[in-house]
Enzyme design. Structure first.
Site, PDB file in Angstrom:
ATOM      1  N   VAL A 264       0.847  -1.200   0.000  1.00  8.35           N
ATOM      2  CA  VAL A 264       0.000   0.000   0.000  1.00  8.35           C
ATOM      3  C   VAL A 264       0.877   1.243   0.000  1.00  8.35           C
ATOM      4  CG1 VAL A 264      -0.290   0.095   2.534  1.00  8.35           C
ATOM      5  CG2 VAL A 264      -2.003   1.114   1.063  1.00  8.35           C
ATOM      6  N   GLY A 265       2.066   1.138   0.615  1.00  5.90           N
ATOM      7  CA  GLY A 265       2.995   2.269   0.613  1.00  5.90           C
ATOM      8  C   GLY A 265       3.592   2.416  -0.778  1.00  5.90           C
TER       9      GLY A 265
ATOM     10  N   ILE B 219      -5.294   2.319   8.182  1.00  8.53           N
ATOM     11  CA  ILE B 219      -4.663   1.544   9.260  1.00  8.53           C
ATOM     12  C   ILE B 219      -4.819   2.271  10.602  1.00  8.53           C
ATOM     13  CG2 ILE B 219      -2.473   0.587  10.099  1.00  8.53           C
ATOM     14  CD1 ILE B 219      -1.726   0.197   7.082  1.00  8.53           C
TER      15      ILE B 219
ATOM     16  N   ASP C 290       8.174  -1.358  13.820  1.00 12.61           N
ATOM     17  CA  ASP C 290       8.100  -2.451  12.828  1.00 12.61           C
ATOM     18  C   ASP C 290       8.881  -2.060  11.580  1.00 12.61           C
ATOM     19  OD1 ASP C 290       7.194  -4.921  11.706  1.00 12.61           O
ATOM     20  OD2 ASP C 290       5.716  -3.797  10.537  1.00 12.61           O
TER      21      ASP C 290
ATOM     22  N   HIS D 209       9.663  -5.496   9.902  1.00 10.95           N
ATOM     23  CA  HIS D 209       8.654  -5.069   8.917  1.00 10.95           C
ATOM     24  C   HIS D 209       7.683  -6.217   8.583  1.00 10.95           C
ATOM     25  CE1 HIS D 209       7.948  -1.975   5.468  1.00 10.95           C
ATOM     26  NE2 HIS D 209       6.816  -2.602   5.788  1.00 10.95           N
TER      27      HIS D 209
HETATM   28  P1  NDP Z   1      -3.873   5.827   4.179  1.00  9.37           P
HETATM   29  O1  NDP Z   1      -3.592   6.586   2.940  1.00  9.37           O
HETATM   30  O2  NDP Z   1      -5.243   5.343   4.424  1.00  9.37           O
HETATM   31  O3  NDP Z   1      -3.422   6.686   5.440  1.00  9.37           O
HETATM   32  C1  NDP Z   1      -2.287   7.472   5.407  1.00  9.37           C
HETATM   33  C2  NDP Z   1      -2.459   8.531   6.432  1.00  9.37           C
HETATM   34  O4  NDP Z   1      -1.274   9.346   6.432  1.00  9.37           O
HETATM   35  C3  NDP Z   1      -3.628   9.464   6.148  1.00  9.37           C
HETATM   36  O5  NDP Z   1      -4.486   9.456   7.248  1.00  9.37           O
HETATM   37  C4  NDP Z   1      -2.969  10.813   6.003  1.00  9.37           C
HETATM   38  O6  NDP Z   1      -3.714  11.819   6.611  1.00  9.37           O
HETATM   39  C5  NDP Z   1      -1.703  10.615   6.809  1.00  9.37           C
HETATM   40  N1  NDP Z   1      -0.798  11.708   6.555  1.00  9.37           N
HETATM   41  C6  NDP Z   1      -0.392  12.217   5.374  1.00  9.37           C
HETATM   42  N2  NDP Z   1       0.348  13.313   5.589  1.00  9.37           N
HETATM   43  C7  NDP Z   1       0.405  13.473   6.922  1.00  9.37           C
HETATM   44  C8  NDP Z   1       1.020  14.414   7.760  1.00  9.37           C
HETATM   45  N3  NDP Z   1       1.728  15.430   7.256  1.00  9.37           N
HETATM   46  N4  NDP Z   1       0.891  14.282   9.092  1.00  9.37           N
HETATM   47  C9  NDP Z   1       0.188  13.259   9.608  1.00  9.37           C
HETATM   48  N5  NDP Z   1      -0.429  12.340   8.859  1.00  9.37           N
HETATM   49  C10 NDP Z   1      -0.322  12.454   7.535  1.00  9.37           C
HETATM   50  O7  NDP Z   1      -2.836   4.616   4.183  1.00  9.37           O
HETATM   51  P2  NDP Z   1      -2.874   3.267   5.033  1.00  9.37           P
HETATM   52  O8  NDP Z   1      -3.458   3.537   6.359  1.00  9.37           O
HETATM   53  O9  NDP Z   1      -3.438   2.184   4.214  1.00  9.37           O
HETATM   54  O10 NDP Z   1      -1.294   2.998   5.177  1.00  9.37           O
HETATM   55  C11 NDP Z   1      -0.479   3.930   5.835  1.00  9.37           C
HETATM   56  C12 NDP Z   1       0.979   3.588   5.695  1.00  9.37           C
HETATM   57  O11 NDP Z   1       1.299   2.466   6.491  1.00  9.37           O
HETATM   58  C13 NDP Z   1       1.434   3.186   4.286  1.00  9.37           C
HETATM   59  O12 NDP Z   1       1.707   4.313   3.499  1.00  9.37           O
HETATM   60  C14 NDP Z   1       2.668   2.369   4.557  1.00  9.37           C
HETATM   61  O13 NDP Z   1       3.799   3.195   4.529  1.00  9.37           O
HETATM   62  C15 NDP Z   1       2.471   1.855   5.984  1.00  9.37           C
HETATM   63  N6  NDP Z   1       2.268   0.414   6.034  1.00  9.37           N
HETATM   64  C16 NDP Z   1       3.141  -0.345   6.773  1.00  9.37           C
HETATM   65  C17 NDP Z   1       2.945  -1.690   6.901  1.00  9.37           C
HETATM   66  C18 NDP Z   1       3.887  -2.530   7.686  1.00  9.37           C
HETATM   67  O14 NDP Z   1       4.090  -3.675   7.326  1.00  9.37           O
HETATM   68  N7  NDP Z   1       4.449  -2.023   8.772  1.00  9.37           N
HETATM   69  C19 NDP Z   1       1.831  -2.390   6.241  1.00  9.37           C
HETATM   70  C20 NDP Z   1       0.968  -1.497   5.505  1.00  9.37           C
HETATM   71  C21 NDP Z   1       1.195  -0.147   5.422  1.00  9.37           C
HETATM   72  P3  NDP Z   1      -4.389  12.943   5.696  1.00  9.37           P
HETATM   73  O15 NDP Z   1      -5.384  12.236   4.855  1.00  9.37           O
HETATM   74  O16 NDP Z   1      -4.946  13.888   6.669  1.00  9.37           O
HETATM   75  O17 NDP Z   1      -3.282  13.522   4.873  1.00  9.37           O
HETATM   76  C1  DGY Z   2       3.054  -1.867   2.635  1.00  7.23           C
HETATM   77  O1  DGY Z   2       2.214  -2.526   1.998  1.00  7.23           O
HETATM   78  O2  DGY Z   2       3.294  -0.694   2.395  1.00  7.23           O
HETATM   79  C2  DGY Z   2       3.747  -2.541   3.776  1.00  7.23           C
HETATM   80  O3  DGY Z   2       4.802  -1.836   4.273  1.00  7.23           O
HETATM   81  C3  DGY Z   2       4.035  -3.983   3.582  1.00  7.23           C
HETATM   82  O4  DGY Z   2       2.872  -4.686   3.492  1.00  7.23           O
END
Ligand code: NDP
Ligand code: DGY
Length: 322
Positions: A77-78, A158, A263, A287
């Site tokens: 997703v990232g 998330i 993580d 991770h």
């Molecule tokens: P979303 O796009 O749903 O959420 C991302 C959030 O980041 C939004 O709420 C957004 O808020 C916020 N954000 C952006 N800019 C800022 C800022 N300046 N300050 C604070 N918050 C901000 O993505 P997901 O929830 O699906 O995933 C989030 C991240 O988690 C991914 O991008 C990835 O990097 C990471 N991830 C890690 C995993 C792991 O294995 N550890 C697994 C999956 C994901 P706003 O809308 O207000 O801008």
């Molecule tokens: C992602 O999807 O961005 C995570 O970091 C791994 O699943």
């Protein structure tokens, strides 16, 4: 439709590609990341690229691919590993894998938070090394969620799923920060939108679930940690670069904050002699947020479906709008 797949992925995903008529798959069939030279060679002349978060897809890769590259599908997703400006310039479509990993990642975030605040890795170690001599009133105490304030940096998919899971533990108040208030998302938790500084000052637990962007890079730094309470716990399951790790080390080593759970780190893997690994009050995972069998299978299938749809000029199940 020649495509390059940069790693061994769950078989279900590869099957989708190999069973698609007209799709010729070349794969870096290894558990380890594709070496840069192999990536540059593998992508040459391809129409589609299925990549992972560990592959830096920048101008060099796009130039190596040539003008025929039409679709990039990342099994994540990232998307901070993708040079979106360069990709957009070339009119390449991008697929990614939101939603399907939200539950697994939220679950891991909560598991990590509990492991850190109740000092589980330390306690397990004590049992193994004979440190457990008797029941002691002041031994191995940590911090509980009951009546606490939880601050969520990034109340996205998330972040909301984490809040939903933490609420039943008796959290008193949720705070969140982001680029703007999100009343619909926040309503379920009666979460209050606050500036980052206030979130740091008032939270007993800080959970980072935002995307890595230029605005969030290094956001959790010396100033941030110095505002946190000495009894507070910090958890990051987003991307390592959101945190200034030297500042985090100092905060943990000098008792500025109570403990941290990560993580994600910079770099990944974290070198085994990294100072953060010497701290008892820091728990680091490799991770594994989305690492359930079912989630990884679903991510692989979605990444394959995105790629095929893009190659066929159809709407993708999940396309990143550039
Ligand atoms: P979303 O796009 O749903 O959420 C991302 C959030 O980041 C939004 O709420 C957004 O808020 C916020 N954000 C952006 N800019 C800022 C800022 N300046 N300050 C604070 N918050 C901000 O993505 P997901 O929830 O699906 O995933 C989030 C991240 O988690 C991914 O991008 C990835 O990097 C990471 N991830 C890690 C995993 C792991 O294995 N550890 C697994 C999956 C994901 P706003 O809308 O207000 O801008
Ligand atoms: C992602 O999807 O961005 C995570 O970091 C791994 O699943």
């Amino acid at each position: 439709m020649a495509v390059f797949v940069t790693r061994r992925i769950p078989a279900e995903g590869l099957r989708v590609l190999s069973q698609a008529g007209g799709c010729r798959v070349q794969q870096w069939d290894s558990e380890e990341p594709v070496p840069r030279a192999e990536l540059l060679a593998g992508v040459a002349g391809k129409r589609g690229l299925l990549c992972l978060l560990s592959d830096r897809i920048d101008r060099e890769v796009l130039e190596a691919a040539g003008p025929g590259l039409k679709v990039i599908s990342t099994m994540s997703v990232g998307f901070d590993h993708l040079a979106l400006d360069e990709i957009k310039k070339r009119g390449i479509r991008v697929g990614y894998t939101p939603d399907v990993l939200t539950d697994a990642t939220a679950e891991l975030s909560v598991a990590l938070l509990l492991a850190v605040c109740r000092r589980l890795p330390e306690a397990v170690e004590q049992v193994k090394n004979g440190g457990w001599t008797t029941w002691k009133p002041l031994w191995m105490c940590g911090y509980g969620l009951s009546d606490s304030t939880v601050g969520i940096i990034g109340l996205g998919r998330i972040g909301q799923a984490v809040a939903r899971r933490l609420k039943p533990f008796g959290v008193k108040k949720f705070l969140y920060t982001g680029s703007c208030p999100k009343p619909e998302s926040a309503a379920e938790f009666e979460a209050e939108f606050v500036p980052l500084t206030r979130l740091a000052e008032e939270s007993d637990f800080v959970v980072v679930t935002c995307a890595l962007t230029p605005a969030t890079q290094g956001m959790c730094n010396k100033d941030f940690f110095s505002r946190m309470k000495t009894t507070s716990v910090f958890v990051n399951t987003s991307r390592g670069a959101v945190v200034n790790q030297e500042d985090l080390y100092d905060a943990l080593a000098h008792g500025q904050i109570a403990a941290a759970g990560l993580d994600v780190t910079t770099p990944e893997p974290l070198p085994t002699d990294h100072p953060l690994l010497s701290l008892k009050n820091c728990v680091i995972l490799p991770h594994v947020g989305s690492a359930t069998y079912a989630t990884r299978n679903t991510m692989a299938v979605l990444a394959a479906d995105n790629l095929l749809a893009g190659l066929r000029g159809e709407p993708m199940p999940h396309e990143l709008l550039l």
